[in-house]
Design an enzyme around this catalytic site. Structure first.
Site, PDB file in Angstrom:
ATOM      1  N   CYS A  93      44.466  42.584  34.806  1.00 46.23           N
ATOM      2  CA  CYS A  93      44.385  43.237  36.280  1.00 46.23           C
ATOM      3  C   CYS A  93      45.871  42.995  36.214  1.00 46.23           C
ATOM      4  O   CYS A  93      46.215  44.490  37.291  1.00 46.23           O
ATOM      5  CB  CYS A  93      43.592  42.596  36.954  1.00 46.23           C
ATOM      6  SG  CYS A  93      42.254  42.752  36.339  1.00 46.23           S
ATOM      7  N   HIS A 100      45.193  46.437  43.648  1.00 47.38           N
ATOM      8  CA  HIS A 100      44.189  46.866  42.635  1.00 47.38           C
ATOM      9  C   HIS A 100      42.468  46.060  43.099  1.00 47.38           C
ATOM     10  O   HIS A 100      42.354  45.576  44.099  1.00 47.38           O
ATOM     11  CB  HIS A 100      44.876  45.069  41.540  1.00 47.38           C
ATOM     12  CG  HIS A 100      43.721  45.423  40.496  1.00 47.38           C
ATOM     13  ND1 HIS A 100      43.517  46.022  39.364  1.00 47.38           N
ATOM     14  CD2 HIS A 100      42.470  43.705  40.162  1.00 47.38           C
ATOM     15  CE1 HIS A 100      42.129  45.178  39.154  1.00 47.38           C
ATOM     16  NE2 HIS A 100      41.870  44.006  39.201  1.00 47.38           N
ATOM     17  N   ASN A 122      36.276  47.927  39.337  1.00 45.27           N
ATOM     18  CA  ASN A 122      37.080  47.133  38.641  1.00 45.27           C
ATOM     19  C   ASN A 122      37.971  47.885  37.217  1.00 45.27           C
ATOM     20  O   ASN A 122      37.175  46.883  36.376  1.00 45.27           O
ATOM     21  CB  ASN A 122      37.381  45.514  38.596  1.00 45.27           C
ATOM     22  CG  ASN A 122      38.811  45.038  38.408  1.00 45.27           C
ATOM     23  OD1 ASN A 122      39.324  45.314  37.462  1.00 45.27           O
ATOM     24  ND2 ASN A 122      38.398  43.913  38.015  1.00 45.27           N
TER      25      ASN A 122
END
Ligand code: UT7
Length: 324
Positions: free
Chosen positions: A115, A251, A281
């Site tokens: 990520c 993020h 996500n």
């Protein structure tokens, strides 16, 4: 003395057509819209169509960014693709993108920091530009996490989505320390936590692709502290403070982590670009997708001071401060 700086020329984004809502997920696993919304802020996510690969998503985003930059693909001399869901184990998915764009010079490679991948890729691109080794870099974050989800595991399958985003960075020669482009970045990793968020397969271990596994509470516990620390280091390195930031583009893992980080560093919630509700996500794609959303909706404007940050598997984490 003059130096090179990485200027942000453009951003592009792409989300697969198919949307999956929390209600759709409640038909697959024992979950509910209220649980997912309360714990994460996610309402829906996009899922790649059958046969649609990470490179396909990446190419959509890349072409849009290239067009918006007013350049042609062959002007690009470096492609860095941040992904943990490559088309194949090798070659790098970046070379597929390079070939599809008709580029035969320069270099293309994948970068894997889960990520945090996009923050790592932007920082790497910036180093190439600062050292005079690259003039125009296409930085992409693209993922098809739907392919590595265990669709029977409610603790993970409700959290992720597919998508891609891309930035074009260009070298500009300026006087020392100008207030333009990418100004500072900091990257961190701590492999002691590699078993907190991982995929239980791989070519050299199981000879399978594997599925994503996460100790969510453990990741959550470290997230706000790690992110806040690296933001402070990045601001310190650039002589800016939190009050100078126009837009915080984190993020997009979980609304509660974003709110917690904003509170800890003293940033008002209105300054956060938030796409987690609509995208879920999307790992390395989430920051460029959020930037694309910020620009398309007229929030992020030329000259704005923008702070990017991410944390993910590894653990890896990092932040980038830039002038849009
Ligand atoms: O992008 C990479 C970084 N990743 C992250 O930042 C993720 C970080 N972690 C998180 O965002 C949160 O930990 C989650 C959203 C994953 C989970 O939220 P939580 O508040 O930490 O919940 P939990 O894991 O402590 O689970 C609470 C309860 C459990 O039930 P019991 O043991 O209390 O009876 C779970 O079994 O919620 C249950 N649960 C669910 N219930 C309904 C877990 N997943 C679900 C679900 N639907 N999808």
């Amino acid at each position: 003395m003059s130096c090179y700086r990485s200027i942000i020329k453009s951003v592009g984004g792409y989300l697969p057509e198919k949307k999956m809502t929390n209600a759709d997920l409640a038909k697959l696993v024992d979950t509910s819209d209220s649980w997912i919304t309360e714990r994460t802020g996610i309402k829906e996510r996009h899922i790649a169509a059958e046969g649609e690969k990470t490179s396909d998503l990446a190419l959509h985003a890349a072409r849009q960014a290239i067009e918006r930059a007013g350049i042609v693909p062959t002007d690009i001399d470096l492609i860095i693709l941040a992904t943990s869901t490559p088309d194949q184990t090798f070659p790098a998915t970046a070379v597929t993108i390079q070939a599809e764009l008709g580029i035969v010079e320069g270099a293309a490679f994948d970068l894997q920091a889960v990520c945090s991948g996009f923050v790592f890729a932007v920082t790497t691109a910036d180093q190439y530009i600062r050292s005079g080794q690259a003039k125009r870099v296409l930085v992409i974050g693209a993922e098809t996490f739907s392919r590595i989800l265990d669709w029977e595991d409610r603790t993970t399958c409700v959290l992720f989505g597919d998508g891609a985003g891309a930035l074009v960075l260009e070298a500009e020669e300026r006087d020392e320390r100008p207030d333009i482009g990418i100004m500072a970045s900091r990257l961190r990793s701590d492999g002691r936590y590699r078993d907190k968020l991982y995929v239980d397969g791989g070519p050299s271990s199981t000879q399978t692709t594997g599925f994503l596994r996460m100790h969510g509470r453990e990741v959550f516990r470290h997230a706000v502290t790690n992110i806040s620390d690296v933001i402070e280091e990045t601001l310190e390195a650039s002589n800016f403070s939190v009050s100078d930031i126009d837009w915080f583009v984190p993020h997009q893992a979980n609304e509660r982590i974003l709110a917690g980080t904003a509170k800890k560093i003293g940033l008002p919630m209105e300054k956060i670009i938030m796409t987690v509700a609509a995208h879920g996500n999307t790992s390395a794609a989430s920051i460029p997708l959020a930037l694309n959303y910020g620009v398309e909706t007229g929030k992020i404007k030329k000259g704005d001071l923008v702070l990017l940050e991410a944390m993910g598997g590894g653990f890896t984490w990092g932040a980038v401060l830039l002038r849009w």
